[in-house]
Design a protein around this motif. Structure first.
Motif, PDB file in Angstrom:
ATOM      1  N   PHE A  35     -27.191  -4.776   8.776  1.00 15.95           N
ATOM      2  CA  PHE A  35     -26.920  -6.142   8.331  1.00 15.95           C
ATOM      3  C   PHE A  35     -26.423  -6.150   6.887  1.00 15.95           C
ATOM      4  O   PHE A  35     -25.421  -6.795   6.566  1.00 15.95           O
ATOM      5  N   VAL A  36     -27.123  -5.425   6.025  1.00 14.99           N
ATOM      6  CA  VAL A  36     -26.729  -5.359   4.608  1.00 14.99           C
ATOM      7  C   VAL A  36     -25.348  -4.716   4.473  1.00 14.99           C
ATOM      8  O   VAL A  36     -24.496  -5.190   3.698  1.00 14.99           O
ATOM      9  N   LEU A  37     -25.103  -3.660   5.231  1.00 11.08           N
ATOM     10  CA  LEU A  37     -23.816  -2.972   5.184  1.00 11.08           C
ATOM     11  C   LEU A  37     -22.687  -3.886   5.645  1.00 11.08           C
ATOM     12  O   LEU A  37     -21.618  -3.948   5.015  1.00 11.08           O
ATOM     13  N   LEU A  38     -22.896  -4.593   6.739  1.00  9.48           N
ATOM     14  CA  LEU A  38     -21.883  -5.515   7.253  1.00  9.48           C
ATOM     15  C   LEU A  38     -21.621  -6.645   6.268  1.00  9.48           C
ATOM     16  O   LEU A  38     -20.478  -7.089   6.096  1.00  9.48           O
ATOM     17  N   TRP A  39     -22.687  -7.131   5.628  1.00 13.82           N
ATOM     18  CA  TRP A  39     -22.536  -8.190   4.626  1.00 13.82           C
ATOM     19  C   TRP A  39     -21.650  -7.700   3.477  1.00 13.82           C
ATOM     20  O   TRP A  39     -20.727  -8.390   3.032  1.00 13.82           O
ATOM     21  N   GLN A  44     -16.260  -7.252   0.731  1.00 13.02           N
ATOM     22  CA  GLN A  44     -15.138  -6.426   0.289  1.00 13.02           C
ATOM     23  C   GLN A  44     -13.841  -6.797   1.008  1.00 13.02           C
ATOM     24  O   GLN A  44     -12.747  -6.684   0.437  1.00 13.02           O
ATOM     25  N   SER A  45     -13.949  -7.248   2.242  1.00 11.72           N
ATOM     26  CA  SER A  45     -12.758  -7.558   3.031  1.00 11.72           C
ATOM     27  C   SER A  45     -12.095  -8.868   2.623  1.00 11.72           C
ATOM     28  O   SER A  45     -10.993  -9.178   3.096  1.00 11.72           O
ATOM     29  N   LEU A  46     -12.744  -9.622   1.745  1.00 14.20           N
ATOM     30  CA  LEU A  46     -12.154 -10.888   1.298  1.00 14.20           C
ATOM     31  C   LEU A  46     -10.792 -10.674   0.648  1.00 14.20           C
ATOM     32  O   LEU A  46      -9.914 -11.539   0.722  1.00 14.20           O
ATOM     33  N   SER A  47     -10.608  -9.530   0.022  1.00  8.84           N
ATOM     34  CA  SER A  47      -9.339  -9.232  -0.648  1.00  8.84           C
ATOM     35  C   SER A  47      -8.269  -8.751   0.332  1.00  8.84           C
ATOM     36  O   SER A  47      -7.107  -8.564  -0.048  1.00  8.84           O
ATOM     37  N   ILE A  48      -8.649  -8.543   1.592  1.00 11.02           N
ATOM     38  CA  ILE A  48      -7.699  -8.059   2.608  1.00 11.02           C
ATOM     39  C   ILE A  48      -7.266  -9.195   3.532  1.00 11.02           C
ATOM     40  O   ILE A  48      -6.092  -9.547   3.613  1.00 11.02           O
ATOM     41  N   SER A  49      -8.251  -9.776   4.232  1.00 13.41           N
ATOM     42  CA  SER A  49      -7.952 -10.849   5.179  1.00 13.41           C
ATOM     43  C   SER A  49      -9.240 -11.590   5.520  1.00 13.41           C
ATOM     44  O   SER A  49     -10.250 -10.954   5.858  1.00 13.41           O
ATOM     45  N   TYR A  50      -9.186 -12.910   5.481  1.00 15.97           N
ATOM     46  CA  TYR A  50     -10.399 -13.652   5.821  1.00 15.97           C
ATOM     47  C   TYR A  50     -10.693 -13.557   7.314  1.00 15.97           C
ATOM     48  O   TYR A  50     -11.844 -13.698   7.740  1.00 15.97           O
ATOM     49  N   LEU A  51      -9.670 -13.306   8.119  1.00 19.66           N
ATOM     50  CA  LEU A  51      -9.888 -13.104   9.544  1.00 19.66           C
ATOM     51  C   LEU A  51     -10.782 -11.890   9.765  1.00 19.66           C
ATOM     52  O   LEU A  51     -11.697 -11.916  10.600  1.00 19.66           O
ATOM     53  N   LEU A  52     -10.539 -10.834   8.998  1.00 22.10           N
ATOM     54  CA  LEU A  52     -11.376  -9.640   9.060  1.00 22.10           C
ATOM     55  C   LEU A  52     -12.778  -9.967   8.556  1.00 22.10           C
ATOM     56  O   LEU A  52     -13.782  -9.531   9.139  1.00 22.10           O
ATOM     57  N   THR A  53     -12.851 -10.740   7.469  1.00 15.24           N
ATOM     58  CA  THR A  53     -14.147 -11.154   6.912  1.00 15.24           C
ATOM     59  C   THR A  53     -14.962 -11.906   7.945  1.00 15.24           C
ATOM     60  O   THR A  53     -16.157 -11.649   8.145  1.00 15.24           O
ATOM     61  N   PHE A  54     -14.296 -12.837   8.606  1.00 12.24           N
ATOM     62  CA  PHE A  54     -14.990 -13.656   9.604  1.00 12.24           C
ATOM     63  C   PHE A  54     -15.483 -12.797  10.758  1.00 12.24           C
ATOM     64  O   PHE A  54     -16.582 -13.004  11.277  1.00 12.24           O
ATOM     65  N   GLY A  55     -14.669 -11.831  11.184  1.00 12.65           N
ATOM     66  CA  GLY A  55     -15.080 -10.933  12.269  1.00 12.65           C
ATOM     67  C   GLY A  55     -16.310 -10.130  11.904  1.00 12.65           C
ATOM     68  O   GLY A  55     -17.252 -10.001  12.703  1.00 12.65           O
ATOM     69  N   LEU A  56     -16.321  -9.594  10.682  1.00 13.35           N
ATOM     70  CA  LEU A  56     -17.488  -8.836  10.215  1.00 13.35           C
ATOM     71  C   LEU A  56     -18.705  -9.746  10.074  1.00 13.35           C
ATOM     72  O   LEU A  56     -19.837  -9.352  10.382  1.00 13.35           O
ATOM     73  N   VAL A 208     -18.638 -15.669   2.859  1.00 16.02           N
ATOM     74  CA  VAL A 208     -19.270 -14.613   3.659  1.00 16.02           C
ATOM     75  C   VAL A 208     -20.509 -15.125   4.376  1.00 16.02           C
ATOM     76  O   VAL A 208     -20.672 -14.941   5.587  1.00 16.02           O
ATOM     77  N   HIS A 209     -21.390 -15.788   3.639  1.00 20.00           N
ATOM     78  CA  HIS A 209     -22.705 -16.070   4.213  1.00 20.00           C
ATOM     79  C   HIS A 209     -22.751 -17.324   5.092  1.00 20.00           C
ATOM     80  O   HIS A 209     -23.550 -17.373   6.024  1.00 20.00           O
ATOM     81  N   VAL A 210     -21.919 -18.306   4.807  1.00 23.20           N
ATOM     82  CA  VAL A 210     -21.954 -19.521   5.628  1.00 23.20           C
ATOM     83  C   VAL A 210     -21.672 -19.220   7.098  1.00 23.20           C
ATOM     84  O   VAL A 210     -22.420 -19.679   7.976  1.00 23.20           O
TER      85      VAL A 210
END
Length: 349
Positions: A35-39, A44-56, A208-210
């Motif tokens: 959980f901590v790792l995925l968070w 970190q993925s925010l700088s790449i794509s929010y779609l990736l962020t949302f998936g994680l 990330v957290h919402v």
């Protein structure tokens, strides 16, 4: 169920009612660490794509549900043999999941002791009215109830109301230890959120957290709802209510795909859990498989469980859950009968 069958059932379940420290510690590791790792990866993925962020974040939400199951077991004192160890871990996992350990533990114990009891509704359960109660209720109450049972409200606003509002306040009559646990949990939650918000930036933290909070919250409410709301569930008045029947007939077996079963901590074996809350989540499947009677309970898959959305009221006459559409027809027939009786009386006068 006869006394002999009940004794046999208890005998079947007894070997699984003791926690294993090794299994418990391993579950902490394989749940909280990912959980901590995925968070962190989502951040970190925010700088790449929010779609990736949302998936994680969506995957992390599954692990947050699993953390809640650990919290849930601690509330039943079934995760560790030591009561104090359950209290400490339960409080920590409660902070992570936004649940006050002592308060929720008390309410959930009441839920287990009164589940499906028509005379003892209102604590730790989902609001359920009977057909007669609904038909005789004032219009404002019927409207409130219909709004409450609307999926958009229950699963859309439900997580916000439960996690952010009701969980933050003590129940009336709570003892000092319980109140202090809630206060400490609230302070730790605010401090943790503040630390992450100021350190990582509020926008990044919320992005990330919402979704993690919201997805896990919706999933949690759905799991609780679907495992007690189905057509031929069990409800009885207090003088006829039976604990075992409430457990094996008023709780379902939610047969999930293996990965979802793992993420939800085997809570799909809800009938086993209600029959014996002392069984830790990692033994629920084994307990289910060891007992033939527990294998013949209401069983649902993801697709068949969607039918539960059409059930809103308990009909004491047919002993089934029914929907608002059926009640509309029932109400119309009652009015016709009432008018017919009234006309007959007048004609006889």
């Amino acid at each position: 169920m006869t006394n002999q069958k009940l004794k046999n059932l208890k005998k079947d379940i007894a070997p699984y009612e003791k926690s294993n420290t090794k299994d418990s510690v391993w579950q902490i590791i394989n749940t909280i660490v990912p959980f901590v790792l995925l968070w962190y990866l989502a951040y970190q993925s925010l700088s790449i794509s929010y779609l990736l962020t949302f998936g994680l974040a969506a995957i992390a939400a599954g692990f947050l549900v699993r953390i809640f199951i650990i919290f849930h077991d601690c509330c039943h004192h079934s995760f560790f043999k030591n009561r104090r160890a359950n209290y400490i871990l339960g409080t920590i996992t409660g902070i992570i999941t936004l649940f006050p350990y002592s308060k929720w533990g008390h309410e959930h114990s009441v839920h287990h002791a009164t589940s499906s009891n028509l005379d003892k509704r209102g604590i730790g359960d989902i609001w359920m009215l009977t057909v007669d109660e609904y038909l005789t209720a004032p219009r404002w109450l019927r409207l409130t109830y219909r709004m409450y049972r609307n999926p958009l409200v229950m699963f859309g606003l439900g997580p916000i109301y439960v996690f952010l509002m009701t969980n933050r306040f003590n129940r009336k009559g709570a003892r000092l230890k319980e109140r202090m646990n809630t206060y400490i949990s609230n302070i730790c939650i605010v401090s943790l959120i503040g630390l992450l918000g100021f350190t990582l930036g509020w926008e990044s933290f919320l992005l990330v957290h919402v979704p993690i909070f919201y997805i896990s919250g919706c999933a949690g409410i759905w799991l609780f709802y679907v495992q007690h709301t189905f057509e031929e569930t069990y409800f009885e008045k207090d003088d006829e209510w039976e604990y075992v029947k409430a457990a094996v007939e008023g709780s379902s077996y939610y047969k999930l795909p293996k990965i979802l079963q793992w993420l939800t901590g085997n809570i799909g074996f809800h009938h086993v859990h209600h029959f014996s809350p002392r069984v830790p989540n990692y033994y629920l499947e084994a307990a289910h498989n060891s007992s033939v009677p527990l294998q013949h309970v209401p069983t649902f898959t993801i697709s068949t469980s969607l039918r539960s959305l059409q059930f809103h009221l308990w009909d004491e006459q047919s002993k089934k859950c029914v929907g608002f559409k059926e009640i509309k027809a029932y109400s119309t027939n009652q009015k016709k009968k009432s008018k017919s009786v009234s006309s007959r009386v007048k004609s006889e006068m």
